[in-house]
Design a protein around this motif. Sequence first.
Motif, short mmCIF file in Angstrom:
data_model
loop_
_atom_site.label_atom_id
_atom_site.label_comp_id
_atom_site.label_asym_id
_atom_site.label_seq_id
_atom_site.Cartn_x
_atom_site.Cartn_y
_atom_site.Cartn_z
N UNK A 199 53.57 37.13 96.54
CA UNK A 199 52.76 36.76 95.35
C UNK A 199 52.81 37.77 94.39
N UNK A 200 53.27 37.71 93.18
CA UNK A 200 53.21 38.76 92.04
C UNK A 200 51.87 38.34 91.49
N UNK A 201 51.34 37.10 91.44
CA UNK A 201 49.84 36.85 90.96
C UNK A 201 49.07 37.76 91.69
N UNK A 202 48.99 38.14 92.74
CA UNK A 202 47.93 38.80 93.31
C UNK A 202 47.79 40.17 92.90
N UNK A 203 48.48 40.73 92.13
CA UNK A 203 48.18 42.02 91.51
C UNK A 203 46.83 41.88 90.93
N UNK A 204 46.43 40.65 90.56
CA UNK A 204 45.01 40.67 89.78
C UNK A 204 43.95 40.88 91.10
N UNK A 205 43.12 41.69 90.91
CA UNK A 205 41.90 41.84 91.75
C UNK A 205 41.10 40.70 92.20
N UNK A 206 40.68 40.23 91.07
CA UNK A 206 39.90 38.92 91.24
C UNK A 206 40.52 37.74 92.31
N UNK A 224 39.51 44.17 82.39
CA UNK A 224 39.84 43.76 83.99
C UNK A 224 39.29 42.68 84.45
N UNK A 225 40.12 42.03 85.37
CA UNK A 225 39.69 40.65 85.91
C UNK A 225 38.35 40.76 86.50
N UNK A 226 38.04 41.77 87.06
CA UNK A 226 36.78 42.27 87.81
C UNK A 226 35.59 42.33 86.95
N UNK A 227 35.67 42.51 85.54
CA UNK A 227 34.62 42.51 84.61
C UNK A 227 34.31 41.41 83.85
N UNK A 228 35.16 40.28 84.32
CA UNK A 228 34.84 38.89 83.56
C UNK A 228 33.74 38.53 83.56
N UNK A 229 32.97 38.27 84.94
CA UNK A 229 31.80 37.69 85.08
C UNK A 229 30.62 38.23 84.04
N UNK A 230 30.84 39.36 83.65
CA UNK A 230 29.89 40.09 82.79
C UNK A 230 30.21 39.45 81.43
N UNK A 231 31.60 39.22 80.82
CA UNK A 231 31.81 38.52 79.76
C UNK A 231 31.40 37.26 79.84
N UNK A 232 31.19 36.36 80.72
CA UNK A 232 30.93 35.06 80.70
C UNK A 232 29.44 34.73 80.44
N UNK A 233 28.74 35.72 81.28
CA UNK A 233 27.37 35.58 81.13
C UNK A 233 26.77 36.01 79.77
N UNK A 234 27.64 36.53 78.91
CA UNK A 234 27.27 36.84 77.40
C UNK A 234 27.50 35.61 76.51
#
Length: 366
Positions: A7-14, A250-260
């Motif tokens: 899976x090339x998609x799994x380069x994304x950490x989340x 990065x994908x791992x910081x998207x939760x902070x984005x959504x919470x805003x």
Amino acid sequence: MKILMLSKALVVGAYQRKLEEMARLPDVDLRVLVPPSWKDPRGDLRLERAHVEGYDLRVTPIRLNGNFHLHTYPRLGAEIRDFRPDVVHIDEEPYNAATWQALWHARRAGAKTLFFSWQNIARRYPPPFSWGERWVLRHVDRAIMGTQSAADVWRAKGYTGALTVIPQFGVDPVLFSPPEMPRSGEEPFTVGFAGRLVEEKGGADLLDALTQLPVPWRLRIAGDGPEKDALIAQAGRLGAADRLSFVALPSTEMPTYYRGLDALVIPSLTRPNWKEQFGRVIVEAMACGVPVVGSDSGAIPDVIGDAGRIVPEGDVAALAAALRDLAVSPELRRDLGARGRDRVLGQFTQAQVAVQTVEVYRALVC
């Protein structure tokens, strides 16, 4: 069971959280092959090692990186012979050379096989892609489809084997969770748009709709693409340049984005060669308790269900009305946010996707 996933998609950490959930199940010995990076229109996505407990995440070289149809993996045959898997999970579409390569080596090794598809438009490809696609459909043991519309497409294209509808990835409801403190009502109504900035994602419609709101607002865009300059120019013409901002995360910081955010909007526009396949950002935002407004393109209504607002694609007035309802009603935002969180917990967690996927493996090896 010895499972080898490509899976090339799994380069994304989340996305790797699903793998940890799979590895926790008692009968799974999981090895996952990923390239060192994947080049797509967003840039060169380097491997993020975010969730790597309990399974073997291995980097394997890639040829023609960034070529969706023609990329292959020069060491794949050796990897399969070394691991001797019971199942090879090919996380690729059946018309891609990587799928042909993996299926050929897996069959030689006596492994069961499956492919994954999001394809929700019945595209017709010229040779050799059409030949390879037909060969895969005849010889693969099983398929997983991301949506029912994708399953319908492959049935129409002649696939008669067993298939199961499971999203490719869910979300981690611990990582993607609502903020501890609710947003202050003193801030402007903050709308998010996450995705590639191309015309069919509907960013221009969103800006037009926002200018019709009766309250102060701002738009935070997480993404990049060829439409970025056009959106900046449009905001300037509308007198809203200071309300528009862009973030790269990065994908791992998207939760902070959504919470805003007070709302996330997915105003996608169907085109002859594209319609929304799933909208992963929808379930991520809902997991964070953020209400979602989406168009009726592709799979968006099926993902949102009754936990958000659906508007006709391209209907700026309807989009503005849906946003106006959210902007003036904190109670509606809280209600839809809670519904979205419950919907994710009931259908779209990484743990649920992992269990359903492993059940497919068990059916293959029994």
